[in-house]
Write a protein that holds these residues in place. Structure first.
Motif, PDB file in Angstrom:
ATOM      1  N   ALA A 144      13.584  25.267  -5.889  1.00  0.00           N
ATOM      2  CA  ALA A 144      12.245  25.131  -6.458  1.00  0.00           C
ATOM      3  C   ALA A 144      12.004  23.731  -7.005  1.00  0.00           C
ATOM      4  CB  ALA A 144      12.046  26.170  -7.569  1.00  0.00           C
ATOM      5  N   ALA A 145      13.036  23.132  -7.573  1.00  0.00           N
ATOM      6  CA  ALA A 145      12.892  21.818  -8.217  1.00  0.00           C
ATOM      7  C   ALA A 145      13.176  20.658  -7.277  1.00  0.00           C
ATOM      8  CB  ALA A 145      13.826  21.741  -9.429  1.00  0.00           C
ATOM      9  N   PHE A 146      13.581  20.960  -6.040  1.00  0.00           N
ATOM     10  CA  PHE A 146      14.066  19.899  -5.148  1.00  0.00           C
ATOM     11  C   PHE A 146      12.917  19.208  -4.418  1.00  0.00           C
ATOM     12  CE2 PHE A 146      15.760  18.561  -0.946  1.00  0.00           C
ATOM     13  CZ  PHE A 146      16.704  17.644  -1.390  1.00  0.00           C
ATOM     14  N   ASP A 147      12.902  17.891  -4.483  1.00  0.00           N
ATOM     15  CA  ASP A 147      11.928  17.091  -3.718  1.00  0.00           C
ATOM     16  C   ASP A 147      12.427  15.658  -3.653  1.00  0.00           C
ATOM     17  OD1 ASP A 147       9.849  15.823  -2.468  1.00  0.00           O
ATOM     18  OD2 ASP A 147       8.286  16.554  -3.832  1.00  0.00           O
ATOM     19  N   LEU A 148      12.937  15.286  -2.498  1.00  0.00           N
ATOM     20  CA  LEU A 148      13.422  13.918  -2.291  1.00  0.00           C
ATOM     21  C   LEU A 148      12.534  13.145  -1.324  1.00  0.00           C
ATOM     22  CD1 LEU A 148      17.334  14.061  -2.084  1.00  0.00           C
ATOM     23  CD2 LEU A 148      15.923  13.076  -3.867  1.00  0.00           C
ATOM     24  N   THR A 149      11.335  13.618  -1.127  1.00  0.00           N
ATOM     25  CA  THR A 149      10.441  13.006  -0.143  1.00  0.00           C
ATOM     26  C   THR A 149      10.290  11.515  -0.355  1.00  0.00           C
ATOM     27  OG1 THR A 149       9.211  15.093  -0.028  1.00  0.00           O
ATOM     28  CG2 THR A 149       8.155  13.144   0.904  1.00  0.00           C
ATOM     29  N   ASP A 150      10.165  11.089  -1.606  1.00  0.00           N
ATOM     30  CA  ASP A 150       9.915   9.684  -1.905  1.00  0.00           C
ATOM     31  C   ASP A 150      11.184   8.837  -1.933  1.00  0.00           C
ATOM     32  OD1 ASP A 150       7.216  10.233  -2.131  1.00  0.00           O
ATOM     33  OD2 ASP A 150       7.318  10.568  -4.299  1.00  0.00           O
ATOM     34  N   ARG A 151      12.342   9.466  -1.719  1.00  0.00           N
ATOM     35  CA  ARG A 151      13.604   8.710  -1.779  1.00  0.00           C
ATOM     36  C   ARG A 151      14.311   8.617  -0.429  1.00  0.00           C
ATOM     37  NH1 ARG A 151      16.104   8.183  -6.644  1.00  0.00           N
ATOM     38  NH2 ARG A 151      17.291   6.616  -5.474  1.00  0.00           N
ATOM     39  N   LEU A 152      13.722   9.184   0.616  1.00  0.00           N
ATOM     40  CA  LEU A 152      14.414   9.226   1.902  1.00  0.00           C
ATOM     41  C   LEU A 152      14.694   7.845   2.468  1.00  0.00           C
ATOM     42  CD1 LEU A 152      12.490  12.196   3.569  1.00  0.00           C
ATOM     43  CD2 LEU A 152      14.785  12.241   2.576  1.00  0.00           C
ATOM     44  N   THR A 153      13.818   6.894   2.208  1.00  0.00           N
ATOM     45  CA  THR A 153      14.034   5.540   2.735  1.00  0.00           C
ATOM     46  C   THR A 153      15.234   4.865   2.095  1.00  0.00           C
ATOM     47  OG1 THR A 153      12.431   4.682   1.144  1.00  0.00           O
ATOM     48  CG2 THR A 153      11.613   5.200   3.352  1.00  0.00           C
ATOM     49  N   ASP A 154      15.760   5.436   0.997  1.00  0.00           N
ATOM     50  CA  ASP A 154      16.930   4.857   0.331  1.00  0.00           C
ATOM     51  C   ASP A 154      18.239   5.220   1.040  1.00  0.00           C
ATOM     52  OD1 ASP A 154      15.183   3.910  -1.566  1.00  0.00           O
ATOM     53  OD2 ASP A 154      15.631   5.471  -3.042  1.00  0.00           O
ATOM     54  N   ILE A 155      18.188   6.180   1.951  1.00  0.00           N
ATOM     55  CA  ILE A 155      19.412   6.635   2.615  1.00  0.00           C
ATOM     56  C   ILE A 155      19.892   5.574   3.597  1.00  0.00           C
ATOM     57  CG2 ILE A 155      20.401   8.369   4.169  1.00  0.00           C
ATOM     58  CD1 ILE A 155      18.524  10.407   2.902  1.00  0.00           C
ATOM     59  N   THR A 156      21.140   5.177   3.442  1.00  0.00           N
ATOM     60  CA  THR A 156      21.720   4.142   4.307  1.00  0.00           C
ATOM     61  C   THR A 156      22.801   4.683   5.236  1.00  0.00           C
ATOM     62  OG1 THR A 156      23.291   3.572   2.544  1.00  0.00           O
ATOM     63  CG2 THR A 156      21.229   2.311   2.641  1.00  0.00           C
ATOM     64  N   ALA A 157      23.305   5.882   4.966  1.00  0.00           N
ATOM     65  CA  ALA A 157      24.345   6.450   5.828  1.00  0.00           C
ATOM     66  C   ALA A 157      23.762   6.796   7.193  1.00  0.00           C
ATOM     67  CB  ALA A 157      24.926   7.706   5.188  1.00  0.00           C
ATOM     68  N   PRO A 158      24.534   6.637   8.269  1.00  0.00           N
ATOM     69  CA  PRO A 158      24.077   7.117   9.580  1.00  0.00           C
ATOM     70  C   PRO A 158      23.718   8.595   9.475  1.00  0.00           C
ATOM     71  CG  PRO A 158      26.098   5.839   9.793  1.00  0.00           C
ATOM     72  CD  PRO A 158      25.884   6.046   8.332  1.00  0.00           C
ATOM     73  N   THR A 159      22.512   8.960   9.912  1.00  0.00           N
ATOM     74  CA  THR A 159      21.994  10.295   9.630  1.00  0.00           C
ATOM     75  C   THR A 159      21.549  11.013  10.894  1.00  0.00           C
ATOM     76  OG1 THR A 159      21.264   9.612   7.424  1.00  0.00           O
ATOM     77  CG2 THR A 159      20.247  11.593   8.342  1.00  0.00           C
ATOM     78  N   LEU A 160      21.983  12.262  11.026  1.00  0.00           N
ATOM     79  CA  LEU A 160      21.565  13.147  12.102  1.00  0.00           C
ATOM     80  C   LEU A 160      20.737  14.272  11.498  1.00  0.00           C
ATOM     81  CD1 LEU A 160      21.802  14.383  15.030  1.00  0.00           C
ATOM     82  CD2 LEU A 160      23.851  15.562  14.177  1.00  0.00           C
ATOM     83  N   LEU A 161      19.590  14.566  12.103  1.00  0.00           N
ATOM     84  CA  LEU A 161      18.774  15.720  11.728  1.00  0.00           C
ATOM     85  C   LEU A 161      18.797  16.713  12.876  1.00  0.00           C
ATOM     86  CD1 LEU A 161      17.763  14.900   8.962  1.00  0.00           C
ATOM     87  CD2 LEU A 161      17.305  12.954  10.469  1.00  0.00           C
ATOM     88  N   VAL A 162      19.096  17.977  12.565  1.00  0.00           N
ATOM     89  CA  VAL A 162      19.141  19.035  13.581  1.00  0.00           C
ATOM     90  C   VAL A 162      18.140  20.114  13.202  1.00  0.00           C
ATOM     91  CG1 VAL A 162      20.544  20.793  14.713  1.00  0.00           C
ATOM     92  CG2 VAL A 162      21.552  18.582  14.128  1.00  0.00           C
ATOM     93  N   ALA A 163      17.203  20.396  14.102  1.00  0.00           N
ATOM     94  CA  ALA A 163      16.175  21.401  13.859  1.00  0.00           C
ATOM     95  C   ALA A 163      16.318  22.544  14.857  1.00  0.00           C
ATOM     96  CB  ALA A 163      14.782  20.783  13.990  1.00  0.00           C
ATOM     97  N   GLY A 164      16.110  23.761  14.379  1.00  0.00           N
ATOM     98  CA  GLY A 164      16.026  24.915  15.271  1.00  0.00           C
ATOM     99  C   GLY A 164      14.576  25.120  15.682  1.00  0.00           C
ATOM    100  N   ARG A 165      14.309  25.146  16.960  1.00  0.00           N
ATOM    101  CA  ARG A 165      12.932  25.280  17.439  1.00  0.00           C
ATOM    102  C   ARG A 165      12.262  26.559  16.937  1.00  0.00           C
ATOM    103  NH1 ARG A 165      12.395  22.711  22.690  1.00  0.00           N
ATOM    104  NH2 ARG A 165      12.894  20.509  22.330  1.00  0.00           N
ATOM    105  N   GLU A 166      13.058  27.619  16.681  1.00  0.00           N
ATOM    106  CA  GLU A 166      12.512  28.908  16.278  1.00  0.00           C
ATOM    107  C   GLU A 166      12.676  29.168  14.782  1.00  0.00           C
ATOM    108  OE1 GLU A 166      10.912  30.462  18.669  1.00  0.00           O
ATOM    109  OE2 GLU A 166      11.618  28.947  20.100  1.00  0.00           O
ATOM    110  N   ASP A 167      12.920  28.133  14.019  1.00  0.00           N
ATOM    111  CA  ASP A 167      13.221  28.287  12.588  1.00  0.00           C
ATOM    112  C   ASP A 167      11.936  28.485  11.780  1.00  0.00           C
ATOM    113  OD1 ASP A 167      14.088  28.160   9.997  1.00  0.00           O
ATOM    114  OD2 ASP A 167      15.087  26.222  10.181  1.00  0.00           O
ATOM    115  N   PRO A 168      11.737  29.664  11.172  1.00  0.00           N
ATOM    116  CA  PRO A 168      10.525  29.871  10.376  1.00  0.00           C
ATOM    117  C   PRO A 168      10.642  29.315   8.960  1.00  0.00           C
ATOM    118  CG  PRO A 168      11.828  31.879  10.399  1.00  0.00           C
ATOM    119  CD  PRO A 168      12.550  30.894  11.273  1.00  0.00           C
TER     120      PRO A 168
END
Length: 371
Positions: A177-201
């Motif tokens: 409920a309290a989590f929101d890092l939207t404004d800090r994502l550009t600070d991430i420097t580690a090599p990053t992989l995002l994996v999405a499930g096409r059917e994920d509700p």
């Protein structure tokens, strides 16, 4: 007390921490972790009140920062200073927090079926309140619909959901409920992989796309047919994405292979490739050249010396000729190559060194001005 965890793989391998989704245990990674443990020291952990982790590790009003602190405590207890991290849903949120607030600890990050903002506080506050009143059975009834696509189910994970401690589960809802890092994502420097499930509700691909758009040089993979618990529903696709992310794509190994062996040799090897040998060629490029020869612990000169000695010891004369040429590309002089072969005569045997000198002399005579 620390989080309950399971270690797999060699203690000397690069560490990889795996985080679970809310309502599941470390069993979420059952189909993936053993394969990753071939090349990594894999540590998968349970959320507080889930699996075998103590419920009182968190209390009402917990935050993702609190959970990340528990993960760092676990890493410290295991003597792990820096680690790769992969997490699903809430476990992915923990990874995002670590990458933003503790970048010195995270070597690489993989975020699966997760988000930088889980839809605002109200829905999670309502869920936490109802769980505190009624327990978890009403959520367990909808677990398959929330977690899996089609007719797939994983009974052990559903049981984990049912057996989780309600108060600890609710505290994890407080964290979401309290989590929101939207404004800090550009600070991430580690090599990053995002994996999405096409059917994920729960965290549709758009959530992962927003992270990918914000994190510099990140990679997004969408898995058809996968819902929220992608490692359980589509383990092979998740494993392929993680291996490429963690170990590097074959093209990195191919570049080094060409630099050491030369374009002509590699082109000939590629031209001879058949469906039968294709996996072996990929194996060579990915592991021999993409991992061993790219490790800067030893210089390429030193690696050439070691390789020459090993080839002499086993009598691999065809490979020896190739690596004599490679040794020259890596900066060894004729005299240094001769010294390596002379050293080999002492420790590998005179007959082996005699054959090696004949091969090396022939190869070195091919160089311009040596005829």
């Amino acid at each position: 007390m620390t989080l309950h965890h399971l270690e797999e793989g060699s203690a000397s391998a690069p560490p990889l921490l795996l985080g679970p989704s809310l309502g599941t245990s470390l069993a979420l990674w059952d189909e993936v972790a053993p394969e990753l443990a071939v090349s990594h020291r894999v540590v998968r952990w349970d959320l507080p009140g889930h699996g075998a982790s103590a419920a009182d590790l968190v209390t009402a009003g917990a935050t993702v920062a609190d959970l990340a602190g528990l993960v760092l405590d676990l890493a410290d207890c295991l003597g792990i200073e820096r680690f790769a991290y992969a997490g699903v849903s809430l476990g992915g949120a923990v990874g995002l927090h670590l990458a933003v607030h503790h970048p010195e600890r995270v070597t690489s990050l993989a975020v699966l079926c997760s988000s930088a903002d889980f839809g605002g506080a109200r829905a999670w506050q309502d869920r936490a309140a109802r769980v505190r009143r009624e327990g978890l059975e009403w959520l367990v009834e909808s677990a398959n619909d929330r977690w899996f696509a089609g007719d797939v189910t994983v009974p052990r994970l559903v049981d984990d959901h049912r057996e989780a401690d309600p108060e600890a589960y609710a505290a994890c809802c407080d964290a979401l409920a309290a989590f929101d890092l939207t404004d800090r994502l550009t600070d991430i420097t580690a090599p990053t992989l995002l994996v999405a499930g096409r059917e994920d509700p729960a965290t549709p691909p758009a959530h992962l796309r927003r992270i990918a758009d914000a994190v510099p040089d990140s990679t997004l993979v969408e898995i058809p047919g996968a819902s929220h618990l992608a490692p359980a529903q589509c383990p092979e696709a998740v494993l392929a994405a993680l291996r490429t992310h963690l170990d590097g794509a074959p093209r990195r190994g191919m570049r080094v292979r060409r630099e050491v062996l030369g374009d002509a040799h590699v082109d000939r090897a590629q031209a001879r490739q058949t469906p039968f040998t294709a996996r072996f060629q990929d194996f060579i490029s990915r592991y021999a050249w993409g991992e061993i020869w790219t490790d800067d612990t030893l210089t390429r000169r030193e690696r050439s010396m070691i390789t020459l000695t090993a080839l002499v010891a086993h009598g691999h004369l065809d490979e020896l000729a190739m690596h004599v040429r490679a040794a020259r590309r890596n900066g060894l002089t004729h005299e240094e190559i001769g010294a390596v072969l002379l050293q080999s005569a002492v420790y590998c045997g005179v007959p082996a060194a005699n054959a090696a000198f004949a091969v090396a002399q022939r190869v070195l005579a091919e160089e311009p001005g040596q005829g």
